[in-house]
Write an enzyme that holds these catalytic residues in place. Sequence first.
Site, mmCIF file in Angstrom:
data_model
loop_
_atom_site.group_PDB
_atom_site.id
_atom_site.type_symbol
_atom_site.label_atom_id
_atom_site.label_comp_id
_atom_site.label_asym_id
_atom_site.label_seq_id
_atom_site.Cartn_x
_atom_site.Cartn_y
_atom_site.Cartn_z
ATOM 1 N N VAL A 128 33.242 -21.292 9.586
ATOM 2 C CA VAL A 128 33.111 -20.067 8.675
ATOM 3 C C VAL A 128 31.745 -19.816 8.022
ATOM 4 O O VAL A 128 31.063 -20.719 7.823
ATOM 5 C CB VAL A 128 34.148 -20.551 7.489
ATOM 6 C CG1 VAL A 128 34.234 -19.527 6.349
ATOM 7 C CG2 VAL A 128 35.654 -20.858 7.784
ATOM 8 N N GLY A 130 28.884 -18.947 9.405
ATOM 9 C CA GLY A 130 27.747 -19.366 10.140
ATOM 10 C C GLY A 130 26.812 -20.374 9.377
ATOM 11 O O GLY A 130 27.424 -21.528 9.116
ATOM 12 N N ILE A 132 26.297 -20.524 6.163
ATOM 13 C CA ILE A 132 26.484 -20.818 4.774
ATOM 14 C C ILE A 132 27.301 -22.016 4.615
ATOM 15 O O ILE A 132 28.617 -22.175 5.332
ATOM 16 C CB ILE A 132 27.166 -19.395 4.399
ATOM 17 C CG1 ILE A 132 26.555 -18.194 4.414
ATOM 18 C CG2 ILE A 132 27.588 -19.600 2.510
ATOM 19 C CD1 ILE A 132 27.275 -17.027 4.009
ATOM 20 N N GLY A 183 24.292 -10.093 20.022
ATOM 21 C CA GLY A 183 25.024 -11.417 20.071
ATOM 22 C C GLY A 183 26.055 -11.873 19.030
ATOM 23 O O GLY A 183 26.522 -12.874 18.974
ATOM 24 N N GLU A 186 32.384 -11.274 19.034
ATOM 25 C CA GLU A 186 32.890 -12.186 19.860
ATOM 26 C C GLU A 186 33.133 -11.527 21.191
ATOM 27 O O GLU A 186 32.887 -10.470 21.482
ATOM 28 C CB GLU A 186 34.467 -12.218 19.502
ATOM 29 C CG GLU A 186 34.560 -12.788 17.930
ATOM 30 C CD GLU A 186 33.944 -14.356 17.782
ATOM 31 O OE1 GLU A 186 34.340 -15.295 18.430
ATOM 32 O OE2 GLU A 186 32.983 -14.265 16.983
ATOM 33 N N ASP A 197 39.073 -12.167 13.248
ATOM 34 C CA ASP A 197 38.343 -13.256 12.999
ATOM 35 C C ASP A 197 38.057 -13.498 11.192
ATOM 36 O O ASP A 197 38.136 -14.647 11.151
ATOM 37 C CB ASP A 197 36.932 -12.591 13.693
ATOM 38 C CG ASP A 197 35.585 -13.727 13.453
ATOM 39 O OD1 ASP A 197 35.511 -14.685 14.198
ATOM 40 O OD2 ASP A 197 34.998 -13.472 12.450
ATOM 41 N N LYS A 201 38.987 -16.941 9.193
ATOM 42 C CA LYS A 201 37.960 -17.483 8.417
ATOM 43 C C LYS A 201 38.519 -17.676 6.967
ATOM 44 O O LYS A 201 38.398 -18.523 6.292
ATOM 45 C CB LYS A 201 36.591 -16.730 8.431
ATOM 46 C CG LYS A 201 35.840 -16.902 9.688
ATOM 47 C CD LYS A 201 34.992 -16.131 9.778
ATOM 48 C CE LYS A 201 33.964 -15.986 11.078
ATOM 49 N NZ LYS A 201 33.066 -15.121 11.425
HETATM 50 N N1 HSE Z 1 32.016 -12.579 15.740
HETATM 51 C C1 HSE Z 1 31.574 -13.444 14.473
HETATM 52 C C2 HSE Z 1 30.915 -12.481 13.499
HETATM 53 C C3 HSE Z 1 30.710 -14.507 14.795
HETATM 54 O O1 HSE Z 1 30.842 -11.501 13.769
HETATM 55 O O2 HSE Z 1 30.858 -12.758 12.195
HETATM 56 C C4 HSE Z 1 30.496 -15.493 13.689
HETATM 57 O O3 HSE Z 1 31.684 -16.192 13.443
#
Ligand code: HSE
Length: 414
Positions: A128, A130, A132, A183, A186, A197, A201
């Site tokens: 969750v 990245g 943080i 990048g 997903e 997504d 989270k």
């Molecule tokens: N695809 C996700 C995002 C990657 O854009 O936040 C990180 O979980």
Amino acid sequence: MKKIALLGYGTVGSGVYELVEKNRDRIFKKYNKGMALDKILVRSLKRYETLEHYELFTNDFEDIIAYEPDVVIEVMGGIEPAHTYIRHFLENGVDVITANKDLIAEYGGELLALARENGALLKYEASVGGGIPILKAIQESLRGNHFDGVQAVINGTTNFILTKMHNEDMPYKDALKIAQDMGFAESDPTSDVCGFDAGRKLAIMSSLAYEKNIKWSILPIEGITEIEPIDIENAKLLASKVKLVAMSRYEDNRFYGAVRPVFVNASSPLGLLDNEFNGVQLTGDAVGAIHFLGKGAGKLPTASAVYGDLIDVIQDIKLRPDVQFDNDFTSTKTLPCKAKWAIRVSGTNLMEMTQCLTYVFIDNKLRIEKGHSSSDILAIIEETNEEQLITKLNMLFSNPYVEKIKHFLILDSL
Ligand code: HSE
């Protein structure tokens, strides 16, 4: 010496390897403990042949078992085979670190129980937000609180797209393409743009915050695929931005959680978050509102969270997974409290639509803002809960001149 096996070597996996190598001496000096990352599992070896550390790679799971790791880091993503592999190691008392939000959102409760039974650690900070450190904060630093709310911009891809639409009038598709190239997205961006997504989270954060078994499948989830330039313009008219917000509330054993595009005041903490940045606002009974902001996606930010978990594990912190989630709550699909809403009504006769709107909302605080075109109205409705709002919007929709209605929560009214 802690033996580490890495499962997966994509964007995050290569970042984890980089951090382990870079910090090896520093960590050894600090904790007097060595780390050896000597096995990396990938699906196909071909892509890695030119790497200096190619001899660490294998495509055979049996090699990983034979290596007898002390810690396994899973950064493959997806449910299978990650689920089977993680179960195998937890059953054998091996500590596991994962960045896999799909897996934790679906099987987190089961895997934590398995870890507990076998005296292993399961850590998943990177799943969750990245870089943080939100899960650790909920479970450790903020343990003295009962939480009653989470509001978060927790998907970098959608925040990036909405920022480009807002600041540069960039079409949705062009912005998505850039997010993919950078990048953040997903492999199948449907998860990002449809809000799944963020939903996963949110379920992970909410489960930890309220200690309830919150499955992401119970959340109403709406993504950003239906956001049109006029919605962005309407938000601007109200000094706001459209953000994809993951929000939950918990009060008197009643849970509400959702992912939805909302209007956020442009100068509020979440409104100021642009591009791939993520932000989480938690409300605890002791601490009040607290904000966490940072990079929610990308190689090194996500590897940073994995690495933090790794340091906990190598220090032998016996902080066993003490959270236990119960099912003792009811949940509701609509926002259970009064709020302020921005309503967009589109159709063929502005005068008729305005009259109908005024009639339907006669008992509510209604303000009609100037629309942008001859066929769209923007109205603000105050102090109304969502269930009542939807009933009235359905009445409005039965007017033959009305073709489309959208409602957006104005977040700052909560
Ligand atoms: N695809 C996700 C995002 C990657 O854009 O936040 C990180 O979980």
